[in-house]
Design a protein around this motif. Sequence first.
Motif, mmCIF file in Angstrom:
data_model
loop_
_atom_site.group_PDB
_atom_site.id
_atom_site.type_symbol
_atom_site.label_atom_id
_atom_site.label_comp_id
_atom_site.label_asym_id
_atom_site.label_seq_id
_atom_site.Cartn_x
_atom_site.Cartn_y
_atom_site.Cartn_z
ATOM 1 N N THR A 111 1.099 -1.064 -0.059
ATOM 2 C CA THR A 111 -0.154 -0.110 -0.041
ATOM 3 C C THR A 111 0.849 1.177 -0.075
ATOM 4 O OG1 THR A 111 -0.253 0.426 2.387
ATOM 5 C CG2 THR A 111 -1.704 -1.158 1.330
ATOM 6 N N MET A 112 2.291 1.036 0.006
ATOM 7 C CA MET A 112 3.088 2.285 0.453
ATOM 8 C C MET A 112 3.795 2.611 -0.848
ATOM 9 S SD MET A 112 4.204 0.587 4.079
ATOM 10 C CE MET A 112 5.486 2.096 4.550
ATOM 11 N N ILE A 113 3.739 2.346 -1.942
ATOM 12 C CA ILE A 113 4.380 2.534 -3.145
ATOM 13 C C ILE A 113 4.388 3.946 -3.538
ATOM 14 C CG2 ILE A 113 4.888 2.311 -5.750
ATOM 15 C CD1 ILE A 113 3.565 -0.690 -5.092
ATOM 16 N N HIS A 114 3.406 4.814 -3.459
ATOM 17 C CA HIS A 114 3.277 5.858 -4.011
ATOM 18 C C HIS A 114 3.288 7.060 -2.892
ATOM 19 C CE1 HIS A 114 2.558 4.576 -7.954
ATOM 20 N NE2 HIS A 114 1.423 3.733 -7.137
ATOM 21 N N ASN A 115 3.689 6.644 -1.566
ATOM 22 C CA ASN A 115 3.699 7.601 -0.558
ATOM 23 C C ASN A 115 4.756 8.641 -0.467
ATOM 24 O OD1 ASN A 115 1.416 6.114 0.294
ATOM 25 N ND2 ASN A 115 2.415 5.352 1.980
ATOM 26 N N GLY A 116 5.736 8.607 -1.353
ATOM 27 C CA GLY A 116 6.877 9.836 -1.185
ATOM 28 C C GLY A 116 7.705 9.376 -2.343
ATOM 29 N N PRO A 117 8.708 10.188 -2.347
ATOM 30 C CA PRO A 117 10.013 10.158 -3.384
ATOM 31 C C PRO A 117 10.504 8.976 -3.300
ATOM 32 C CG PRO A 117 9.782 12.332 -2.820
ATOM 33 C CD PRO A 117 8.753 11.700 -1.913
ATOM 34 N N PRO A 118 10.995 8.151 -4.311
ATOM 35 C CA PRO A 118 12.124 7.058 -4.180
ATOM 36 C C PRO A 118 13.578 7.741 -3.614
ATOM 37 C CG PRO A 118 11.953 7.503 -6.450
ATOM 38 C CD PRO A 118 10.879 8.370 -5.505
ATOM 39 N N HIS A 119 14.322 6.661 -3.281
ATOM 40 C CA HIS A 119 15.944 7.237 -2.999
ATOM 41 C C HIS A 119 16.650 7.692 -4.340
ATOM 42 C CE1 HIS A 119 20.246 6.424 -2.020
ATOM 43 N NE2 HIS A 119 19.447 6.499 -1.043
ATOM 44 N N GLU A 120 17.291 8.912 -4.195
ATOM 45 C CA GLU A 120 17.857 9.458 -5.339
ATOM 46 C C GLU A 120 18.709 8.738 -6.181
ATOM 47 O OE1 GLU A 120 21.638 11.371 -2.777
ATOM 48 O OE2 GLU A 120 20.218 12.838 -3.367
ATOM 49 N N SER A 121 19.200 7.649 -5.700
ATOM 50 C CA SER A 121 20.121 6.706 -6.528
ATOM 51 C C SER A 121 19.361 6.084 -7.595
ATOM 52 C CB SER A 121 20.829 5.773 -5.550
ATOM 53 O OG SER A 121 19.952 4.838 -5.002
ATOM 54 N N ASN A 122 18.190 6.004 -7.611
ATOM 55 C CA ASN A 122 17.337 5.074 -8.615
ATOM 56 C C ASN A 122 15.948 5.734 -8.809
ATOM 57 O OD1 ASN A 122 15.789 4.352 -6.349
ATOM 58 N ND2 ASN A 122 17.099 2.437 -6.201
ATOM 59 N N PHE A 123 16.093 7.077 -8.860
ATOM 60 C CA PHE A 123 14.629 7.720 -8.906
ATOM 61 C C PHE A 123 14.183 7.498 -10.412
ATOM 62 C CE2 PHE A 123 17.479 11.133 -10.459
ATOM 63 C CZ PHE A 123 16.550 11.671 -11.545
ATOM 64 N N GLY A 124 14.946 7.491 -11.419
ATOM 65 C CA GLY A 124 14.368 7.298 -12.860
ATOM 66 C C GLY A 124 13.739 5.873 -13.205
ATOM 67 N N TYR A 125 14.565 4.935 -12.614
ATOM 68 C CA TYR A 125 14.080 3.603 -12.744
ATOM 69 C C TYR A 125 12.589 3.443 -11.837
ATOM 70 C CZ TYR A 125 14.266 -1.338 -11.373
ATOM 71 O OH TYR A 125 13.826 -2.840 -11.338
ATOM 72 N N ALA A 126 12.715 3.939 -10.436
ATOM 73 C CA ALA A 126 11.614 3.912 -9.604
ATOM 74 C C ALA A 126 10.419 4.340 -10.003
ATOM 75 C CB ALA A 126 11.952 4.528 -8.174
ATOM 76 N N TYR A 127 10.554 5.775 -10.469
ATOM 77 C CA TYR A 127 9.213 6.402 -11.327
ATOM 78 C C TYR A 127 8.706 5.552 -12.451
ATOM 79 C CZ TYR A 127 9.061 10.312 -7.924
ATOM 80 O OH TYR A 127 9.206 11.244 -7.143
ATOM 81 N N ALA A 128 9.631 5.122 -13.223
ATOM 82 C CA ALA A 128 9.170 4.204 -14.424
ATOM 83 C C ALA A 128 8.289 3.096 -14.044
ATOM 84 C CB ALA A 128 10.370 4.085 -15.129
ATOM 85 N N LYS A 129 8.896 2.064 -12.915
ATOM 86 C CA LYS A 129 8.452 1.145 -12.351
ATOM 87 C C LYS A 129 6.923 1.303 -11.885
ATOM 88 C CE LYS A 129 11.019 -2.515 -13.142
ATOM 89 N NZ LYS A 129 10.662 -3.781 -13.784
ATOM 90 N N ARG A 130 6.872 2.688 -11.023
ATOM 91 C CA ARG A 130 5.627 3.016 -10.538
ATOM 92 C C ARG A 130 4.527 3.243 -11.429
ATOM 93 N NH1 ARG A 130 6.920 7.441 -5.533
ATOM 94 N NH2 ARG A 130 8.384 6.057 -4.485
ATOM 95 N N MET A 131 5.011 3.700 -12.647
ATOM 96 C CA MET A 131 3.757 3.975 -13.483
ATOM 97 C C MET A 131 3.160 2.693 -14.117
ATOM 98 S SD MET A 131 3.167 7.068 -14.075
ATOM 99 C CE MET A 131 2.143 6.554 -15.307
#
Length: 303
Positions: A111-131
């Motif tokens: 339930t917590m996937i979209h609760n805040g920004p991901p770690h700065e080391s992989n933000f591009g990967y993280a946001y792509a996966k969240r989509m």
Amino acid sequence: MRVLVTGGSGLVGMAIQHVVKEERGGYEGEEWIFLSSKDANLMSMKETRDVFRKHQPTHVIHLAAMVGGLFKNLKCNLDFWAAHEVGVVKVVSCLSTCIFPDKTTYPINETMIHNGPPHESNFGYAYAKRMIDVHNRAYFEQHGHCYTAVIPTNVFGPHDNYSIEDGHVLPGLIHKTYIAKKEGKALVVWGSGTPKRQFIYSLDLARLFLWVLREYPEVDPIILSVGEEDEVSIKEAADTVVQALDFKGEVIYDNSKSDGQFKKTASNAKLCSYLPEFRFTPFKQALKETCEWFVANYDTARK
């Protein structure tokens, strides 16, 4: 039931092939098609449409992505239009615990996937996966499709990418330890060794993937992981690799290298509620089997 697996020649794809074919995990009446990048460039809409129209799958396991470890800039490309156009009943995509917020409470859950920004080391990967999760929900709301996703913790096993520069932590450690032993040099582990991770054997993950494909009824994602009690530090993982490869040399920790996130402890409570009897392969056993595979296939393994 015609199952199309993208990324079929990668770590998880090869594990699913093994379970379906070698462990007879495939059911009667199922047809399995394992695609590699040689079959279609999934970043091309035309090639993606063509390969979907060619095979006309009813179910899809989507594993194709550009992936790597902490020291590689990661990204993922995904389109579901082809699956929708040919009437695919179910799509199962693969996310990662890297997508969760950097500032959060532990253990993390679905339930917590979209609760805040991901770690700065992989933000591009993280946001792509969240989509992917956003896309799944949109297709369910608009078309009623059961497109869902799994969230494994750190996957390892045969057929991994054992690149020291770009690979994930365990295959990188295995390769570095192999070379250090061969050359009679010290093993240099990047970082302090203190971060903690949950590791899942690729064959265990493959068995769970088949269950998700056939029986998991939700659009909401599900974490596929060993329990919180099985979390190990990078130092403990390195010690296990050293033991498995019988390395007798010095082990040095290079604190000038980034540790990444200190921990990403995930809850597998949802998985356990569905499959309370599932048993994971013990970490030391799985790692020893992985090391033995790497040594036996060193010349052809991805490095």
